[in-house]
Design a protein around this motif. Structure first.
Motif, PDB file in Angstrom:
ATOM      1  N   SER A 115       0.828  -1.205   0.000  1.00  0.00           N
ATOM      2  CA  SER A 115       0.000   0.000   0.000  1.00  0.00           C
ATOM      3  C   SER A 115       0.862   1.254   0.000  1.00  0.00           C
ATOM      4  CB  SER A 115      -0.930  -0.021   1.215  1.00  0.00           C
ATOM      5  OG  SER A 115      -1.754   1.103   1.221  1.00  0.00           O
ATOM      6  N   GLU A 170       2.437   1.829  -3.405  1.00  0.00           N
ATOM      7  CA  GLU A 170       1.449   2.277  -4.378  1.00  0.00           C
ATOM      8  C   GLU A 170       0.989   3.705  -4.133  1.00  0.00           C
ATOM      9  OE1 GLU A 170      -0.505  -2.078  -5.458  1.00  0.00           O
ATOM     10  OE2 GLU A 170      -1.521  -0.806  -4.008  1.00  0.00           O
ATOM     11  N   GLN A 171       1.018   4.173  -2.878  1.00  0.00           N
ATOM     12  CA  GLN A 171       0.497   5.494  -2.547  1.00  0.00           C
ATOM     13  C   GLN A 171       1.568   6.577  -2.372  1.00  0.00           C
ATOM     14  OE1 GLN A 171      -2.344   5.400   0.705  1.00  0.00           O
ATOM     15  NE2 GLN A 171      -2.935   3.316   0.150  1.00  0.00           N
ATOM     16  N   CYS A 172       2.785   6.193  -2.112  1.00  0.00           N
ATOM     17  CA  CYS A 172       3.845   7.153  -1.824  1.00  0.00           C
ATOM     18  C   CYS A 172       4.108   8.046  -3.034  1.00  0.00           C
ATOM     19  CB  CYS A 172       5.127   6.418  -1.435  1.00  0.00           C
ATOM     20  SG  CYS A 172       6.500   7.533  -1.059  1.00  0.00           S
TER      21      CYS A 172
END
Length: 151
Positions: free
Chosen positions: A124, A127-129
């Motif tokens: 997660s 994918e979000q950084c």
């Protein structure tokens, strides 16, 4: 599940296979499991007896096989671990899908809940950084292929 009730990797694989067949066909037969797992019918029958004794499946010779509530819960957990590991190997590590699936199948039985949870958080995060994401993943793939970082 108590440690003395813990299922072997093989029995977990049987539950995972039964779940997949049941989801596809509503119930499983010995021949479905033989075909999917590429094992002998006698091996399947032995495993089904063990799973029945543990209250994880409903099985009688020459009849349909279904999961009990407890069996379905375990099968879904094994399947979830497999899918998370396969996804990590494919999407993050950029491993060939067949190798990712084989590796996930082996590791799904050994990974602890805490380690799996940390892996999910890592996926997660990647994918979000804002400094991660798709560009970071492409750079990692390039690094794996060429062994050097881009300047």
């Amino acid at each position: 599940m108590r440690p003395d009730e813990r299922l072997s990797s093989s029995l977990e694989d049987y539950l995972e296979t039964i779940l997949a067949v049941v989801q596809e066909k509503k119930a499983a037969r010995v021949k479905d499991i033989v075909s999917r797992m590429q094992v002998k019918a006698s091996s399947v029958t032995g495993a089904l007896r063990l799973l029945t004794d543990r209250g994880l499946i409903n099985y009688a010779p020459y009849d349909l096989i279904t999961l009990t509530e407890k069996g379905e819960q375990i099968a879904r957990d094994v399947t979830r671990r497999h899918e998370i590991l396969r996804s990590f190997f494919e999407k993050i590590l950029k491993v060939d899908p067949r190798e990712a699936d084989d590796g996930a199948c082996k590791l799904e039985h050994a990974i602890s809940p805490a380690l799996l949870d940390r892996l999910i958080k890592f996926i997660s995060f990647i994918e979000q950084c804002p400094r991660g994401g798709e560009q970071w993943m492409q750079e990692f793939s390039r690094f794996c292929e060429q062994g050097v970082l881009r300047d």
